[in-house]
Design a protein around this motif. Sequence first.
Motif, short mmCIF file in Angstrom:
data_model
loop_
_atom_site.label_atom_id
_atom_site.label_comp_id
_atom_site.label_asym_id
_atom_site.label_seq_id
_atom_site.Cartn_x
_atom_site.Cartn_y
_atom_site.Cartn_z
N GLU A 95 12.25 1.97 6.81
CA GLU A 95 13.33 1.00 6.98
C GLU A 95 14.33 1.02 5.83
N ALA A 96 13.95 1.59 4.71
CA ALA A 96 14.84 1.69 3.55
C ALA A 96 14.30 2.78 2.63
N ALA A 97 15.19 3.42 1.89
CA ALA A 97 14.77 4.52 1.02
C ALA A 97 15.43 4.42 -0.35
N TYR B 164 0.82 -1.20 0.00
CA TYR B 164 0.00 0.00 0.00
C TYR B 164 0.86 1.27 0.00
N VAL B 165 0.38 2.29 -0.70
CA VAL B 165 0.98 3.62 -0.61
C VAL B 165 0.29 4.32 0.55
N TYR B 166 1.04 4.59 1.61
CA TYR B 166 0.44 5.10 2.84
C TYR B 166 0.33 6.63 2.84
N SER B 167 1.36 7.31 2.34
CA SER B 167 1.35 8.77 2.39
C SER B 167 2.12 9.32 1.19
N VAL B 168 1.69 10.49 0.71
CA VAL B 168 2.31 11.10 -0.47
C VAL B 168 2.54 12.59 -0.21
N GLY B 169 3.67 13.10 -0.69
CA GLY B 169 3.94 14.53 -0.58
C GLY B 169 4.75 15.00 -1.77
N LYS C 209 7.31 -6.10 -1.20
CA LYS C 209 6.70 -7.28 -1.81
C LYS C 209 7.51 -8.54 -1.53
N ALA C 210 8.84 -8.39 -1.51
CA ALA C 210 9.72 -9.53 -1.28
C ALA C 210 9.80 -9.92 0.19
N GLY C 211 9.24 -9.09 1.06
CA GLY C 211 9.26 -9.39 2.48
C GLY C 211 10.55 -8.99 3.18
N VAL C 212 11.35 -8.14 2.53
CA VAL C 212 12.61 -7.69 3.13
C VAL C 212 12.36 -6.68 4.24
N VAL C 213 11.43 -5.75 4.01
CA VAL C 213 11.08 -4.72 4.98
C VAL C 213 9.57 -4.49 4.95
N GLU D 53 19.24 6.64 -10.73
CA GLU D 53 19.40 7.61 -11.81
C GLU D 53 18.97 6.93 -13.11
N ASN D 54 17.83 7.35 -13.64
CA ASN D 54 17.29 6.70 -14.83
C ASN D 54 16.49 7.70 -15.66
N ALA D 55 17.09 8.89 -15.87
CA ALA D 55 16.47 9.95 -16.67
C ALA D 55 15.05 10.23 -16.20
N CYS D 56 14.11 10.38 -17.13
CA CYS D 56 12.74 10.74 -16.76
C CYS D 56 12.02 9.62 -16.01
N ALA D 57 12.57 8.43 -16.03
CA ALA D 57 11.96 7.30 -15.32
C ALA D 57 12.56 7.11 -13.93
N SER D 58 13.37 8.05 -13.47
CA SER D 58 14.04 7.90 -12.17
C SER D 58 13.05 7.73 -11.03
N GLY D 59 12.02 8.57 -10.99
CA GLY D 59 11.05 8.50 -9.91
C GLY D 59 10.30 7.18 -9.88
N SER D 60 9.84 6.74 -11.05
CA SER D 60 9.10 5.48 -11.10
C SER D 60 10.02 4.29 -10.82
N THR D 61 11.30 4.41 -11.17
CA THR D 61 12.25 3.35 -10.87
C THR D 61 12.49 3.26 -9.36
N ALA D 62 12.56 4.42 -8.70
CA ALA D 62 12.70 4.43 -7.25
C ALA D 62 11.47 3.80 -6.59
N PHE D 63 10.30 4.15 -7.11
CA PHE D 63 9.06 3.59 -6.58
C PHE D 63 9.04 2.07 -6.74
N ASN D 64 9.49 1.60 -7.90
CA ASN D 64 9.52 0.16 -8.14
C ASN D 64 10.45 -0.55 -7.16
N GLY D 65 11.60 0.07 -6.88
CA GLY D 65 12.53 -0.53 -5.92
C GLY D 65 11.94 -0.60 -4.53
N ALA D 66 11.28 0.49 -4.12
CA ALA D 66 10.67 0.53 -2.79
C ALA D 66 9.54 -0.49 -2.67
N TRP D 67 8.76 -0.61 -3.73
CA TRP D 67 7.66 -1.57 -3.76
C TRP D 67 8.19 -3.01 -3.71
#
Length: 218
Positions: A49-51, A9-14, A105-109, A87-101
């Motif tokens: 727990e991770a960013a 779940y996405v809990y908070s956005v700013g 999902k993997a149960g690491v954090v 660092e992934n040009a215009c997809a940097s933000g979505s790439t960060a989101f994918n990593g956090a998700w």
Amino acid sequence: MIPMSDKVYVYSVGMTKFGKFLDRGIKDLTAEALKAIKNDDDFNLSNIEAAWFSNTGWGMTDFQHSIRGQVALTPNGVDKVSITNVENACASGSTAFNGAWTAIKAGVVDCTLAIGTEKVYQEDRAKMMGGFATYTDVEMTRAMMEQMKKAAEKKRAEQANDQKDGEKKEKKGGHSVFMDFYAAGARGHMKKYGTTQRQLAAIAAKNHNNSTLNPYAQ
């Protein structure tokens, strides 16, 4: 080991308002985005727990390479956790989101942060516009730009007699290389599909109207 999660779940956005913030730095803009999250009464930054921190231009403009996320987040209360720089040009933000998700999902954090901070506008126009070329295959872009330059010079020579005095000149420092790519793409689309200038103008007008409805738009 935390069990794999069926739902994430996405809990908070700013976010910050888009603008030309010459008097503000990456750390300050990061703080503003984090403040919106901290204003949520049920959430605390200590839950993170991770960013994943995304940015592409800080290294080019201020030579802040390697540990951008650590530099931007640590003074803003996000420290003592794993910070991954993206660092992934215009997809940097979505790439960060994918990593956090993925980490959840993997149960690491259980709780992660995906954040992107970018400052494109600079007083040094040449540096600002030159940075856009790095979001492409630089070697290929140089070759394409050389071809486009030769084609433009040939066309100007052919139209020299029709050129009007006082013709608008390009601003010192150049322009974004993507404007050349988009212009070439538009011409190609018009040639192949018969797209008109009026149709392209309608798209621009629609997008501009949408921006007037967004309080965060520039």
